[in-house]
Structure formats: C-alpha cells, structure tokens
Design a protein around this motif. Structure first.
Motif, short mmCIF file in Angstrom:
data_model
loop_
_atom_site.label_atom_id
_atom_site.label_comp_id
_atom_site.label_asym_id
_atom_site.label_seq_id
_atom_site.Cartn_x
_atom_site.Cartn_y
_atom_site.Cartn_z
N ASN A 165 -5.01 5.55 15.87
CA ASN A 165 -5.01 5.71 14.58
C ASN A 165 -4.91 3.57 14.40
O ASN A 165 -5.37 3.37 12.70
CB ASN A 165 -3.39 6.01 14.21
N ALA A 166 -4.74 2.74 15.19
CA ALA A 166 -4.73 1.22 14.66
C ALA A 166 -6.16 1.32 15.01
O ALA A 166 -7.19 0.72 14.07
CB ALA A 166 -3.89 0.76 16.19
N ALA A 167 -7.26 2.24 15.58
CA ALA A 167 -8.38 1.79 15.79
C ALA A 167 -9.23 2.43 14.33
O ALA A 167 -10.14 2.40 14.02
CB ALA A 167 -9.23 2.46 16.74
N GLU A 168 -8.56 3.68 14.02
CA GLU A 168 -9.18 4.17 12.46
C GLU A 168 -8.36 3.23 11.41
O GLU A 168 -9.97 3.10 10.89
CB GLU A 168 -7.93 5.33 12.33
N GLN A 192 -12.89 -2.35 8.62
CA GLN A 192 -14.29 -3.30 8.97
C GLN A 192 -15.56 -2.32 7.81
O GLN A 192 -16.21 -3.49 7.72
CB GLN A 192 -13.95 -3.50 10.51
N SER A 193 -15.34 -1.26 7.67
CA SER A 193 -16.13 -0.79 7.19
C SER A 193 -16.03 -1.50 5.30
O SER A 193 -17.39 -1.77 4.89
CB SER A 193 -16.43 1.28 6.99
N ALA A 194 -15.15 -1.76 5.56
CA ALA A 194 -14.69 -1.89 3.89
C ALA A 194 -15.23 -3.76 3.25
O ALA A 194 -16.11 -4.07 2.42
CB ALA A 194 -13.18 -2.13 2.81
N GLU A 195 -15.07 -4.17 4.70
CA GLU A 195 -15.47 -6.15 4.86
C GLU A 195 -17.17 -5.55 4.35
O GLU A 195 -17.49 -6.56 3.44
CB GLU A 195 -14.91 -6.10 6.29
N ILE A 196 -18.17 -4.87 5.66
CA ILE A 196 -19.11 -4.88 5.80
C ILE A 196 -19.76 -4.40 4.34
O ILE A 196 -20.95 -5.12 3.41
CB ILE A 196 -19.89 -3.27 6.60
N VAL A 197 -19.65 -3.69 3.57
CA VAL A 197 -19.52 -3.13 2.18
C VAL A 197 -19.42 -3.93 1.08
O VAL A 197 -20.35 -4.16 -0.15
CB VAL A 197 -19.18 -1.61 1.35
N ARG A 238 -19.25 -8.00 12.18
CA ARG A 238 -18.43 -6.44 11.76
C ARG A 238 -18.66 -5.39 12.24
O ARG A 238 -17.91 -4.84 12.95
CB ARG A 238 -17.86 -6.88 9.99
N TRP A 239 -19.81 -5.03 12.47
CA TRP A 239 -20.79 -4.14 12.75
C TRP A 239 -20.61 -3.97 14.75
O TRP A 239 -19.74 -2.76 14.95
CB TRP A 239 -22.68 -4.00 12.98
N LYS A 240 -20.17 -5.32 15.34
CA LYS A 240 -19.81 -5.23 16.79
C LYS A 240 -18.90 -4.67 16.83
O LYS A 240 -18.09 -3.66 17.44
CB LYS A 240 -20.27 -6.38 17.27
N LYS A 241 -17.43 -5.27 16.15
CA LYS A 241 -16.42 -4.80 16.38
C LYS A 241 -15.95 -3.40 16.11
O LYS A 241 -15.38 -2.52 16.20
CB LYS A 241 -15.52 -5.70 15.61
N LEU A 242 -17.10 -2.91 14.39
CA LEU A 242 -16.58 -1.27 14.19
C LEU A 242 -17.17 -0.42 15.31
O LEU A 242 -16.84 0.33 15.79
CB LEU A 242 -17.47 -1.20 13.22
N GLU A 243 -18.33 -0.96 15.93
CA GLU A 243 -19.14 -0.53 16.74
C GLU A 243 -17.74 -0.47 18.31
O GLU A 243 -17.45 0.80 18.44
CB GLU A 243 -20.14 -0.59 17.22
N SER A 244 -16.99 -1.04 18.75
CA SER A 244 -16.07 -1.41 19.36
C SER A 244 -14.71 -0.75 19.28
O SER A 244 -14.70 0.44 20.42
CB SER A 244 -15.94 -2.73 20.03
N ASN A 245 -14.36 -0.43 17.50
CA ASN A 245 -13.14 0.06 17.01
C ASN A 245 -13.58 2.09 17.74
O ASN A 245 -12.77 2.53 17.76
CB ASN A 245 -13.41 0.06 15.72
N ARG A 246 -14.63 2.14 17.11
CA ARG A 246 -15.37 3.38 17.00
C ARG A 246 -14.74 4.07 18.94
O ARG A 246 -14.84 5.24 19.49
CB ARG A 246 -17.13 3.44 17.37
#
Length: 379
Positions: A94-97, A103-108, A194-202
């Motif tokens: 849930n934390a990663a989600e 991060q997705s919102a920030e990237i947008v 942020r893309w890198k962090k997003l991939e890490s969270n995924r």
C-alpha cells in the motif's frame, strides 16, 4: 528300454488314481465350480455380502485421526504468524502504491510544464527571429552614415532611440529564452528522477505482492487440511483467545477512564466504518465492496472530510498520538510493535476493523490484540 518305459507309465497312472481317490474320499470336499468370468477390470467379481452385514470400508482408506486441541492451538498460532506477515507485506504494498500515485501525478504535472515551456520557447524563438531579421534589414550602414544621408535628423534620432529600445527588448527576449531553456532542462531532469523512483516503487510493490500471495497461500493450505468440524473448533479457539485478551484489557480498569465523546467528524467516520460490516477483507482494497484494515480506516475518515495516510504504519507515524484512556470514538487503535494492523474505536471498549483474509469487517474488543497506541485523525 520299452519294458522300462511301460513300467514308468503304469506307475504314474496308478499314483494319479490313488490321489484322486484320496481327494474324493475327504469329508466336506466339493467339486470345483467352473472358472468365474472376469470382470471389466480383469479381476474376479466379489461374492455378495450377506444381508444385514455392514458395508466394508474401501481398501486402503483409514479413518482420519482427530486433531487435538493442542495441535489446533499450534495451527492457530501458525496462522496468526502467516497472516501477520501478510499484513506487513500489505502495508509495504500500500505504501508503494501510494508513492506511485503521487509520483505519477508529479510526472503528469511536469509533463504539462514541459509542454507549456516548450510552446513558450517556440514563441520566444519566433520573436527573436523577427527582431533579428528587422535588425538585418535596417543595419546595412553605420549610424554616422545614416545620419549624414538622412533628410530629417530628428527622425533619425527618434529612430535611433527606438533601435536602442529594441536592442534592450531583444536582450530581455534572449534572457527569457535562456531562463525558459534552463527550466525545461530542470523539468526533464526532475521527470527522469521521478520515473526512476516510480520504477523502484513498482518493483517494491511486485516484491510485496509476492510475499502477500505466498503467506496467504500457505495459510489457506494449512486451513484446507482441517475437516469442517476442526475449522469450527479453530474459529472458536480464535474467538476464545480474543475474548481472553479483551478480558485482561478490561480488567486493567482502562475502560472506566475512557469517557470522551466523539467529535462530529468522528461520528461520521464511525458511521461509515460500521456500515461496511460484513464486507470481506481483501488486501490492498479500499472499498466499496471490500477492504483491508487501513483501507477501511482511511476511507472512513475521507468520508468524514479528513483525508489521512493510507497505511497503518503511516497513520501511526503521522497522526497525533493520544493516551488510551483519552481515546474517543473515531480514534484509530494501532496494533503490534510494527504497526501492522489498525481498527477504529467505536466506544464501549470495541473497535470495528477488517481482520484478515477469509474474514469480514466486524466488531471486536479493542483489547483483543496487542495495542501499540492510539492516534487521532482530527486532532
């Protein structure tokens, strides 16, 4: 040779006849019946059982041995461990989600800024190009020659002032272009990070999901070995353990000190949470058809107009702590040393919570599990 062979044959026939006489003379002996016809499988058909006799148990099956209370207690403890580990992994998921959503919102948002900055840069480039072309058309002679050839010196001087103003404007235009280009580079750099962090969270989500699936599968496999009656006994043992813990908690006299009334927001949160009673626990779920423990509490407080963190661990870390004796309906009770479970206090020493996989949202004693502390969302 012939007489010898004839003597041997005679002796053999005599011996065979003697054996036949002995068999026929034996009391109780009967003639053998014809060979029975083979069944479809090739084995002889079994003789019919006498009427009234019990049907024999199938060959190779044994009556299952009853599970002792001690063994069931060990199963209960093992299940508690497996579901606790699944809850910890669910919190990590849930934390990663939640981070991935942010991060997705920030990237947008950065993508919008990049698009806007690029459009602005294109306009600035057009303006700069127009200024350069104008300067080229009017800049073929030095200023002194243009003054000498001019029929109207004042008009020339006025034009010179406009040229200087144009030069200042061009410089400002170039400066703005430079700043816009710098902003675009920074936006692109931030988006990449942020893309890198997003991939890490995924990846963290995927790993947590594997752990959840593994733990729940192990627990379900353990429960599947039990007969129906044993599962009922196991549920009773769970209930008895919860009641015993609740009795100890109430025996401490803590309930006598809990007198605070719910706030208006707290009443709304309690109303939402109790309306979900009977809905199943599903890890990672936030409603409306199913919930996990922190999904229930976070959605209840969102419905009350006070958004709170998604996970039980973040709820514990970021919301205001209050003493157990000061808690009021709507407050969240956090459980276990790792803050892996949460329920909502509803008064009279009880909480509403989503317990674990295989169970539904229900009401239980606030002291039925190890309490870590209490937090107040609307403090």
């Amino acid at each position: 040779m012939r007489s010898g062979k004839r003597s041997l044959t005679t002796a053999t026939l005599f011996l065979a006849c003697a054996c036949a006489c002995v068999v026929l003379a034996t009391p109780g002996a009967a003639y053998a019946s014809p060979t029975p016809k083979p069944t479809a499988t090739g084995s002889p058909a079994p003789a019919p059982a006498p009427k009234g006799s019990p049907t024999p148990a199938p060959t190779g099956t044994a009556t299952p041995k009853p599970v002792s209370t001690k063994e069931l207690e060990a199963v209960r403890e093992k299940l508690d461990t497996l579901y606790h580990d699944a809850a910890v992994a669910t919190d990590a998921y849930n934390a990663a989600e939640e981070k991935a959503r942010k991060q997705s919102a920030e990237i947008v948002d950065l993508a919008r800024k990049i698009a806007k900055g690029q459009a602005n840069l294109d306009k600035l480039k057009d303006r700069a190009g127009a200024a350069a072309r104008a300067q080229y058309r009017g800049g073929g002679l030095p200023p002194e020659a243009r003054l000498w050839l001019s029929e109207d010196p004042q008009r020339f001087l006025d034009g010179t002032g406009r040229v200087r103003a144009g030069e200042h404007a061009t410089k400002g235009l170039l400066d703005e272009m430079t700043r816009t280009q710098q902003d675009l580079r920074q936006y692109e750099k931030d988006a990449s990070a942020r893309w890198k962090k997003l991939e890490s969270n995924r990846e963290e989500k995927a790993e947590a999901q594997k752990k959840i699936t593994k733990k729940i599968a192990a627990a379900e496999q353990l429960e599947s070995r039990l007969e129906t009656k044993e599962k009922e006994r196991l549920a009773k043992l769970e209930e008895e353990a919860a009641q015993e813990a609740q009795s100890v908690w109430l025996g401490s006299g803590v309930l006598a000190d809990i007198k605070a009334k719910a706030s208006a927001s707290g009443r709304k949160a309690v109303a939402y949470a109790t309306d979900q009673i009977g809905k199943p626990y599903v890890w990672g779920a936030e409603g409306p058809g199913s919930f996990d423990c922190s999904g229930l509490t976070s959605q209840a407080w969102a419905a009350a107009g006070h958004p709170i963190p998604r996970t039980s661990q973040e709820q514990w870390h970021r919301l205001r702590h209050v003493a157990v004796e000061d808690m009021r309906p709507g407050d969240l009770v956090i459980y276990f040393d790792d803050a892996s479970h949460v329920g909502m206090y509803i008064g009279d020493g009880s909480i509403v919570h989503a317990p674990r996989p295989g169970r539904n949202v229900t009401i239980t004693g606030a002291g039925s599990m190890q309490i870590l502390g209490v937090v107040r969302p609307d403090a």
